[in-house]
Structure formats: structure tokens, C-alpha cells
Design a protein around this motif. Sequence first.
Motif, PDB file in Angstrom:
ATOM      1  N   UNK A  65       6.878   2.961  -5.838  1.00  0.00           N
ATOM      2  CA  UNK A  65       6.306   1.960  -6.740  1.00  0.00           C
ATOM      3  C   UNK A  65       7.299   0.845  -7.062  1.00  0.00           C
ATOM      4  N   UNK A  66       8.591   1.157  -6.995  1.00  0.00           N
ATOM      5  CA  UNK A  66       9.557   0.115  -7.346  1.00  0.00           C
ATOM      6  C   UNK A  66       9.979  -0.701  -6.121  1.00  0.00           C
ATOM      7  N   UNK A  67       9.428  -0.364  -4.949  1.00  0.00           N
ATOM      8  CA  UNK A  67       9.767  -1.126  -3.735  1.00  0.00           C
ATOM      9  C   UNK A  67       8.594  -2.020  -3.338  1.00  0.00           C
ATOM     10  N   UNK A  92       0.860  -1.190   0.000  1.00  0.00           N
ATOM     11  CA  UNK A  92       0.000   0.000   0.000  1.00  0.00           C
ATOM     12  C   UNK A  92       0.895   1.238   0.000  1.00  0.00           C
ATOM     13  N   UNK A  93       0.645   2.125  -0.949  1.00  0.00           N
ATOM     14  CA  UNK A  93       1.326   3.426  -0.942  1.00  0.00           C
ATOM     15  C   UNK A  93       0.288   4.462  -0.531  1.00  0.00           C
ATOM     16  N   UNK A  94       0.558   5.155   0.558  1.00  0.00           N
ATOM     17  CA  UNK A  94      -0.367   6.181   1.015  1.00  0.00           C
ATOM     18  C   UNK A  94       0.165   7.550   0.610  1.00  0.00           C
ATOM     19  N   UNK A 120       7.545  14.821  -5.983  1.00  0.00           N
ATOM     20  CA  UNK A 120       6.444  13.853  -5.930  1.00  0.00           C
ATOM     21  C   UNK A 120       6.665  12.737  -6.952  1.00  0.00           C
ATOM     22  N   UNK A 121       7.084  13.120  -8.160  1.00  0.00           N
ATOM     23  CA  UNK A 121       7.350  12.091  -9.181  1.00  0.00           C
ATOM     24  C   UNK A 121       8.426  11.128  -8.701  1.00  0.00           C
ATOM     25  N   UNK A 122       9.475  11.690  -8.120  1.00  0.00           N
ATOM     26  CA  UNK A 122      10.581  10.860  -7.628  1.00  0.00           C
ATOM     27  C   UNK A 122      10.127   9.939  -6.500  1.00  0.00           C
ATOM     28  N   UNK A 123       9.401  10.508  -5.530  1.00  0.00           N
ATOM     29  CA  UNK A 123       8.986   9.720  -4.357  1.00  0.00           C
ATOM     30  C   UNK A 123       8.026   8.610  -4.774  1.00  0.00           C
ATOM     31  N   UNK A 124       7.084   8.936  -5.652  1.00  0.00           N
ATOM     32  CA  UNK A 124       6.116   7.920  -6.074  1.00  0.00           C
ATOM     33  C   UNK A 124       6.814   6.834  -6.900  1.00  0.00           C
ATOM     34  N   UNK A 125       7.739   7.252  -7.746  1.00  0.00           N
ATOM     35  CA  UNK A 125       8.488   6.273  -8.546  1.00  0.00           C
ATOM     36  C   UNK A 125       9.262   5.320  -7.634  1.00  0.00           C
ATOM     37  N   UNK A 126       9.911   5.854  -6.590  1.00  0.00           N
ATOM     38  CA  UNK A 126      10.675   4.989  -5.669  1.00  0.00           C
ATOM     39  C   UNK A 126       9.742   4.048  -4.906  1.00  0.00           C
TER      40      UNK A 126
END
Length: 514
Positions: free
Chosen positions: A502-504, A432-434, A494-500
Amino acid sequence: MTGAEAVLKTASAAGVEVCFANPGTTEMALVNALDGVPIRAVLGLFEGVCSGAADGYARMTGRPALTLLHLGPGFANAIANLHNARRARSPVVNLVGDHATWHRASDAPLSSDIASLARPVSCWVRETKAPARVALDAAEAIAAAQEAPGGVATLIIPDDCQRGEAPGPAQSIPPVPPRPVGVDRIEHLAKQLRRGKNAALYLGGRALSERGQRAAGRLARATGCRMFSETFPARFERGAGLPKVDRLPYFPDWVASFLEGLQMLVLAAAVEPVAFFGYPGMPSRLTPEGCELLTLAALEEDVEGALEALADEIDAPPAERASAPLPPKPQMPEGKLTPDAVGTVLALLQPEGAIIVDESNTTGIGYFEASAAAPRHSLLTLTGGSIGIGPPCATGAAIACPDRTVINFQGDGSAFYTLQALWTQAREQLNVITLICANRAYRILQIESARAGVPEPGPKALSLTELSWPAPDWVQVAGGMGLPAQRADSIESLRGALGRALSAQGPHLIEVVL
Ligand SMILES: Cc1ncc(C[n+]2csc(CCOP(=O)(O)OP(=O)(O)O)c2C)c(N)n1
């Protein structure tokens, strides 16, 4: 076998796989019996987490989970999200322990009228009277929760009925399936739709499944009618490959322009739209004056079958040829991190098969449009207006669908009601990504107040809608619960944080500072 063992064996045989629990002394026989059945036991640190998780699980599987709750006070803590589950028509089975029958008369401190608490949110309530009955009661509760369209069933089990001798598990009771819609109604509706009026299909429940939308899409293509969903759908399949289905707006004046000129509204597993609140001078019913209201399928009826039968009746081309062209993807936003920009970044980055639990409130207003062309996903919303559904619902959805990424698009004010769900996500290592939309306000209340003619609230009114002091630090909150967390205050971060994230693997939290 004890009553508790018989209940859980009955549940397991009926297909129940998960129990979201927050137990106490009067549930310990059930707690101990969980080790004897293949039912996953998930601890929620607040009962509203258990009920919201059971709702999210049910929305994604169509099957009930158990909740295990401690007498009246435990049940009371679960009520707000049971209210949302009731509005979502989610099958949920609550097991609530109570004092031993012989201890009732003493009016011990935890005694209360549990059934009276349960009735307003439950379609079925029973108090077990004897250990010999308890397994049968459980089988009936499970069937009642699954009776179309789905609901909350609450079984109250006194401690002595859990511990006493039971004859064994009960046979599963097949739930009542959705009723088919008769040919007469299909023919009547076909005739009505052929009249060429300005008509719309209003879709709720299973009409928003892939199958339902494909049939609705055929109808829209063949007749020129519009189609849109309820404002707060329980589960809405969306994205690439599906027809474009609009959504009824929230504010009644927006609805008035959205529905202007409509002459016929066809209800497909949805009830007539009404205003979310009673606004002075505005009607409660939102259907325009003179607009005909027709029911294709009531809530308990087979809406997918009815939509398909109606599409066949009017000779609508099959779904393959009727699939609408996708709306264009939005551009990656630039500049300031506005609420719309957050929604657009999410829509552009969300992966195939994502489950989006949207309790973003004012931040997410633009997200629905932005995500129309996103890869296929399921959208779960706040069905009953009782805030605090997001983190628990995401938890339950992740347990239901371990191979899919769950993204909880979440208002900060609403997150505070049930933030204990983060701990369960960490303990169960759920994907889950919040995304916490940290506007540090109850912004919707400020907007509603301004719309009601109070442009400058007084200091007390402001203090009751502001969360900016002390500014909540969500990265620390998440850290304290065992979750990795990041903060984003620009589109790039935000793009960077969400990308990281999503890959974890496992749960993550991103505080999006607005
Ligand atoms: C259980 C419950 N309590 C209170 C409310 C009233 N309420 C509705 S929205 C809201 C604030 C939501 O704030 P947030 O999640 O931060 O979203 P924002 O409005 O800031 O976008 C409140 C308190 C409610 N709907 N349900």
C-alpha cells in the motif's frame, strides 16, 4: 480519410478514451489509426483480459471503452468476460475486424460467423457493409452501449471497410437516458410501504450508488423496511458514511432464512432473485411464498430519482438526519490465517477510496460484513458467475481511476483464467494490489459437492478440484510478468506485506497461503 480513421475519430469525439486491444492482421488499419486520436491503447495478452478490463473501466466511469478483437476466434476468447459485462450492464463497444468482403467467399482459415458468436452477449450487433457507413455504425454502436441500463455493442468491420475511403467522422448520437418513473407508480408504492408490512428494498444497478443508497436509507428509516443488495452487484458503494445495506446470500437455504417472513419485496433496478443453480428439491425463485413483488424501477429506469421521489412522497427525513450509525469495526484477528482472517485484515487495512474487485470466492465470505465500517470504497463483484473477471476488471478499474488504489481480492483458481492481466498491470504501471487467496483448490466445487451429498469424493473427482500439485508459485508467476511479489502465510506477514504494497506505487501481488 480511411474508414478506420473515421471510426476512431468518431469514438474520440463521443468521449471514448481507452481501447483494450489484442489485434491481428484484419485490425491493422485500426491499430495504425490509433496514433491519430487521443485514445489510450492498452494491450491485453488474451482477449478475455480486454473484455474484462473494458467491464471494469465501464463500472467505474459509466462510459464505454473500446475493445479491439481479431475475427471470430479473438471474439470467442473475449466472450466469458463479455458475459460478465452483460450481467453487469456495463457499456462496452467491441470493434471486431473481419476479412475483406471480397475475400469472404474463399472461406479462408480464420473465417467464421462472428455475428452469431456476438449475439448472445451483445445488446447490439452490426456488420459494416461499406466504408462510407462505418463511422455512422460506430456512432450507433457507442450510443447503443450507453442506452440505459448499458450493454455490450459489437461492430464487425471488414478489412476493406477499414482501409476504404470514408467521408469523415460521424456526429455523436446522444444515448437514451434512464426513463423517469411516473408519479402514479411512486404514489402506489408509497401507499404499499405505508401498510406496515414486513417489506424490503432489493437494490441493484444505480440503486447501489451513494445517491441511491442515501434515498433508500431514508426510506428504511421512515418505514422500518429492510434493504439489501443483489448477491453479485456490479458496483456497490460502501463504507463509512453510507447506510448499512445487507447483501442477499448465495446459497438458497441461506436466502430462505434471510427472507423468512418477508411480505413485500420492492425491486429497485434489480430483477426478482433466483437461485444461482437449480438444486433438486429447491425452488428456482427465491421470493418466499405469498410475498408480494413490486417494481419501483426497472433496469432501464431512473432508480436514483425514483428512490428519492418515493422517500419524499412518504415524508422521510432527509439523508443527513437519517444516516445510520456505523457498525463497529472488527478486531484485528489473531492466530491462524483463516479465510475470515484474510478478509478482516483486508477490511482493516484498505485505504480511503479503495476499489475492491472481489473474486475471492470462498475465502471472502466473511469480508462483506467485516468491511461494512471500512473507509469509503467501491466493491465490484463477479456479476455473471464466469470466473476470471478479477485481474482484468482490476486492470480496467485502475485505468479508469488512476488516483485510487485497486485491490483485487482474488481466488487462485479463478486467477489462472486471465493471469495475463498482470502483465498489462506491469506494463501500464497500474496501482493494483492482487491478493491471491492460495487455497490451492476449487474449494467452492468441493463445498457444493459435499452439500449435494458426496462427502468423500473419489480420487478422480478430487483431482479435478485440487490445484495443490504442482503447487502454483504465484510469487514466481508475478515475477515473470514484471511485478514485485511477496508471500504471506500468517496474519503478521499478511499485515506487513499489505502495508508495504500500500505504501508503494505500481502493481504488486501477495500470495496469501491458506
Ligand atoms: C468460466 C468458468 N469456468 C468454470 C467455472 C466453474 N467454477 C466455479 S467456481 C470455480 C473454482 C473457483 O476456484 P477459486 O477461484 O480458487 O475459489 P475457491 O472456490 O477455491 O474459493 C470453478 C472452476 C465457472 N464458474 N466459470
